[in-house]
Scaffold this motif. Sequence first.
Motif, mmCIF file in Angstrom:
data_model
loop_
_atom_site.group_PDB
_atom_site.id
_atom_site.type_symbol
_atom_site.label_atom_id
_atom_site.label_comp_id
_atom_site.label_asym_id
_atom_site.label_seq_id
_atom_site.Cartn_x
_atom_site.Cartn_y
_atom_site.Cartn_z
ATOM 1 N N LYS A 30 0.817 -1.215 0.000
ATOM 2 C CA LYS A 30 0.000 0.000 0.000
ATOM 3 C C LYS A 30 0.848 1.262 0.000
ATOM 4 N N VAL A 31 2.087 1.125 0.491
ATOM 5 C CA VAL A 31 2.970 2.292 0.569
ATOM 6 C C VAL A 31 4.178 2.043 -0.329
ATOM 7 N N GLY A 32 4.101 2.565 -1.535
ATOM 8 C CA GLY A 32 5.190 2.330 -2.487
ATOM 9 C C GLY A 32 6.286 3.358 -2.314
ATOM 10 N N MET A 33 7.472 3.016 -2.851
ATOM 11 C CA MET A 33 8.592 3.932 -2.652
ATOM 12 C C MET A 33 9.438 4.023 -3.919
ATOM 13 N N VAL A 34 9.885 5.242 -4.206
ATOM 14 C CA VAL A 34 10.826 5.450 -5.302
ATOM 15 C C VAL A 34 12.089 6.039 -4.695
ATOM 16 N N PHE A 35 13.232 5.485 -5.086
ATOM 17 C CA PHE A 35 14.464 5.815 -4.381
ATOM 18 C C PHE A 35 15.252 6.904 -5.098
ATOM 19 N N GLN A 36 16.246 7.392 -4.365
ATOM 20 C CA GLN A 36 17.068 8.481 -4.886
ATOM 21 C C GLN A 36 17.746 8.101 -6.196
ATOM 22 N N LYS A 37 18.399 6.933 -6.182
ATOM 23 C CA LYS A 37 19.050 6.473 -7.414
ATOM 24 C C LYS A 37 18.092 5.542 -8.141
ATOM 25 N N PRO A 38 17.849 5.775 -9.440
ATOM 26 C CA PRO A 38 16.969 4.861 -10.165
ATOM 27 C C PRO A 38 17.474 3.428 -9.982
ATOM 28 N N ASN A 39 16.585 2.524 -9.601
ATOM 29 C CA ASN A 39 17.032 1.154 -9.363
ATOM 30 C C ASN A 39 16.145 0.117 -10.034
ATOM 31 N N PRO A 40 15.999 0.204 -11.367
ATOM 32 C CA PRO A 40 15.235 -0.861 -12.025
ATOM 33 C C PRO A 40 15.959 -2.196 -11.876
ATOM 34 N N PHE A 41 15.202 -3.282 -11.910
ATOM 35 C CA PHE A 41 15.813 -4.607 -11.870
ATOM 36 C C PHE A 41 16.534 -4.863 -13.192
ATOM 37 N N PRO A 42 17.533 -5.725 -13.179
ATOM 38 C CA PRO A 42 18.190 -6.060 -14.443
ATOM 39 C C PRO A 42 17.332 -7.006 -15.271
ATOM 40 N N LYS A 43 16.133 -6.580 -15.553
ATOM 41 C CA LYS A 43 15.194 -7.393 -16.320
ATOM 42 C C LYS A 43 14.612 -6.505 -17.414
ATOM 43 N N SER A 44 13.741 -7.078 -18.223
ATOM 44 C CA SER A 44 13.126 -6.281 -19.276
ATOM 45 C C SER A 44 12.199 -5.241 -18.657
ATOM 46 N N ILE A 45 11.885 -4.212 -19.464
ATOM 47 C CA ILE A 45 10.979 -3.165 -18.980
ATOM 48 C C ILE A 45 9.661 -3.788 -18.539
ATOM 49 N N PHE A 46 9.156 -4.695 -19.380
ATOM 50 C CA PHE A 46 7.887 -5.354 -19.060
ATOM 51 C C PHE A 46 7.974 -6.069 -17.719
ATOM 52 N N ASP A 47 9.036 -6.868 -17.553
ATOM 53 C CA ASP A 47 9.166 -7.641 -16.312
ATOM 54 C C ASP A 47 9.337 -6.739 -15.101
ATOM 55 N N ASN A 48 9.968 -5.597 -15.298
ATOM 56 C CA ASN A 48 10.103 -4.645 -14.201
ATOM 57 C C ASN A 48 8.742 -4.190 -13.711
ATOM 58 N N ILE A 49 7.898 -3.758 -14.665
ATOM 59 C CA ILE A 49 6.585 -3.230 -14.274
ATOM 60 C C ILE A 49 5.705 -4.361 -13.761
ATOM 61 N N ALA A 50 5.834 -5.532 -14.390
ATOM 62 C CA ALA A 50 4.951 -6.642 -14.018
ATOM 63 C C ALA A 50 5.405 -7.323 -12.734
ATOM 64 N N TYR A 51 6.571 -6.928 -12.219
ATOM 65 C CA TYR A 51 7.112 -7.623 -11.039
ATOM 66 C C TYR A 51 6.134 -7.594 -9.868
ATOM 67 N N GLY A 52 5.637 -6.390 -9.560
ATOM 68 C CA GLY A 52 4.708 -6.256 -8.434
ATOM 69 C C GLY A 52 3.413 -7.018 -8.647
ATOM 70 N N PRO A 53 2.716 -6.758 -9.761
ATOM 71 C CA PRO A 53 1.463 -7.481 -10.000
ATOM 72 C C PRO A 53 1.640 -9.002 -9.967
ATOM 73 N N ARG A 54 2.713 -9.503 -10.559
ATOM 74 C CA ARG A 54 2.959 -10.943 -10.523
ATOM 75 C C ARG A 54 3.089 -11.419 -9.084
ATOM 76 N N LEU A 55 3.783 -10.624 -8.323
ATOM 77 C CA LEU A 55 3.992 -10.944 -6.912
ATOM 78 C C LEU A 55 2.663 -11.092 -6.203
ATOM 79 N N HIS A 56 1.710 -10.260 -6.623
ATOM 80 C CA HIS A 56 0.436 -10.250 -5.919
ATOM 81 C C HIS A 56 -0.612 -11.058 -6.660
ATOM 82 N N GLY A 57 -0.128 -11.977 -7.503
ATOM 83 C CA GLY A 57 -1.032 -13.004 -8.011
ATOM 84 C C GLY A 57 -1.585 -12.801 -9.395
ATOM 85 N N VAL A 58 -1.195 -11.740 -10.100
ATOM 86 C CA VAL A 58 -1.686 -11.575 -11.468
ATOM 87 C C VAL A 58 -0.743 -12.326 -12.408
ATOM 88 N N ASN A 59 -1.257 -13.321 -13.102
ATOM 89 C CA ASN A 59 -0.384 -14.077 -13.992
ATOM 90 C C ASN A 59 -0.863 -14.080 -15.433
#
Lengths: 282, 448
Positions: A117-146
């Motif tokens: 419920k409380v998201g955070m964006v950090f000082q230094k950009p820290n995307p995962f070393p994954k594709s753009i899609f997988d980066n954005i989908a990381y959270g939803p996948r985590l919470h059960g959207v497949n």
Amino acid sequence: MDARESSGSASAQKATRDIYLPPERRKISGGDTTHISAKEFSIYYGEFEAVKRVSADILSKYVTAIIGPSGCGKSTFLRSINRMNDLIPSCHTTGALLFDGQDIYGKFTDEVLLRKKVGMVFQKPNPFPKSIFDNIAYGPRLHGVNDKKKLMEIVERSLKKAAIWDEVCDRLDKNALGLSGGQQQRICVARTLAVEPEVLLLDEPTSALDPKATAKIEDLIQELRGSYTIMIVTHNMQQASRVSDSTMFFYEGVLVEHASTAQLFTNPKDPMTEDYITGRFS
Amino acid sequence: MNIGTRKILDRSFTAVGIGSIIVMAIALMIVVLPIITNGIGAVFFTGTVEHRKMLFSEFKRGDSEGLSSEVASSERYRSKVYDMLTGFETELETMAPEKKVEYKAKYAQVRAALQALLGPLPGDSAPMLTRFKYGQTRWEKSEEKLHDLLYESKWDNSNPDVMSKEYFVSRAIGFQGTSLVKLFPYVKDNLEKMLLPEFTVYWGFITDSSVDSHFFGGIWPEIQGTFFLAVGAMLFAFPLGVVAAVYFTEYARPGFLNSMLRSANSTLAGVPSIVFGMFGLAFFINTLKVSESKSVIAGALTLAIMILPTIIRAAEEAILAVPKTYREASLSLGSTKWNTIATVILPAALPGILTGGVISLGRAAGETAPIIFTAAVSVGSAIGLADVFSSPTPALSWNIYNLASEHEAASQIRHVQYGMVLALVSIVLMLNLSAIVLRARISKKLKG
Ligand SMILES: Nc1ncnc2c1ncn2[C@@H]1O[C@H](COP(=O)(O)OP(=O)(O)OP(=O)(O)O)[C@@H](O)[C@H]1O
Ligand SMILES: [Mg+2]
């Protein structure tokens, strides 16, 4: 502590709102409830008290800026709201910090649910070393959207909200680390938005970016204002006055002043605040 | 520091660097070149008709018609030799008794040398060992054996102050005046026709089992055994090591116990491999009784224990090298700790973990000491996957040692030993190469 006590009576809330918000900004519907509330809240690193007995109410759906000299505890305070300080073993708290009336540091609080419920964006950009899609989908996948289609929808919506869809829509399968710093930071915002949080914590989100990218992030904050409760730590006084509704000024762990941004920057109550915003010390 | 001095310093560092690289390259060449040239000789060599006979009767390989015509043509030249032998034997009977004794001893030596060259002679009883059923299968060896036939080796120790020296005396001189004297020039001139040397490519060296403890045949059981042992060790050690590393880096609370465990792990990495061998015997076979006696599983477990500290250390370092920001990002999205480890930390650490894994795999493939008491036998056939729990296996590392030091006829089969060394070096090299490629591919994917 229960919910009623923390959010206070309706009249008290109205009073808070009147103090914090200049009339011309007071047009957000639903923006009149206390979302986060600190009561005599202190944060310690071992023996060292980094944030000292802070009491403050943060209203729903508005932008709150946190300013203050380096080392005054801005990040520490911000990170305590989604319990990122849990990563530091020596860190502990006293007092209460309430989110929707629930004690964030309560015994039964699930920090994983809280962070959703409380998201955070950090000082230094820290995307995962994954594709753009997988980066954005990381959270939803985590919470059960497949479901692939549903994920795609979420990814597109989040990227559009973060105002970066046009720049990356044709290379969603490329690694996010290949983007520029400003783009990466907006990817990080989109990644956080994809989880559909209620609160967005931004810790100096533009300090690593050039003016153009900074302007984009600031525009983005304006876009998101009214939909999310946003807290932004910044060293840039102009930025604070441009994007925020209310501002908190910290000094050596103490919350010196908390007022509507317009008031704090034009007519500070505390002489220390005045010294700081006029640049007499930093 | 002025610019001139700085430049000189830079240059001299470059020079020293390049120099040391060149020295290393030369040292490597000196080690590797003979391995390659000699090892390749196990597959590519000049084979004689004896080699083809051996292949046909031991491995049912080769075409029988071609072979019989070859044998027929070689027999045509050999029969003259046999005739000379029978001729001399008759002559021997007619000699005076002392002469007879003297010649008989010399004649026995000639016969032995001929047997080594051509295989069993007419009148010999059928040999028990396969190695005596055939003459020289390799042409370069036949030339050595020919020398043995033509010359008798003697030692000159007349001068007590210097080491005795070997010298050679022509056997033909010893048989001067008998009918056998013709034999020596005849064999010398017709050796090629009797052995029919031919360039041979024997891929079977890699895929065949050995015959008569590596006298003939190939090294497949050793290759397979090495593979089973190394992969088996990895199957145990890799998951265990990664889990342990995750525990050390993510879950363990700093404290006395933790630092004890860590220093125990570091110490373990430095323990000599023979100690692991003894431990494997004592623990896995005698105490746990994972198998009756030596077995692949006991060896693989022992190797696993040996490489575990290295894997743990490499994985730990790789995990610690993952930027903290990835962890923060994942947790801030509402990920659990375990999920963060599985989906962000481990994938990002994978190249480093894999590197440690492959280095360990190479080590497991190459170590001899841990398998001496737990898994290795000198000769054996390739075992099936179902037998790994009960059967020991030959393995390259152990058999290289064995052929070099304990084999009863080590000097006869140097090419097999070199072939094994080359095979082992190639396997380890291939593993490392594939790891480098894999690592590069993953890193590229991570970097974008
Ligand atoms: N992990 C830690 N352990 C101990 N002390 C810490 C830790 N992190 C921060 N501190 C201390 O807590 C105080 C507040 O730090 P914090 O990072 O919140 O400052 P900040 O206001 O965000 O500063 P900046 O503007 O430089 O980011 C500082 O005195 C700092 O030294
Ligand atoms: Mg900070």
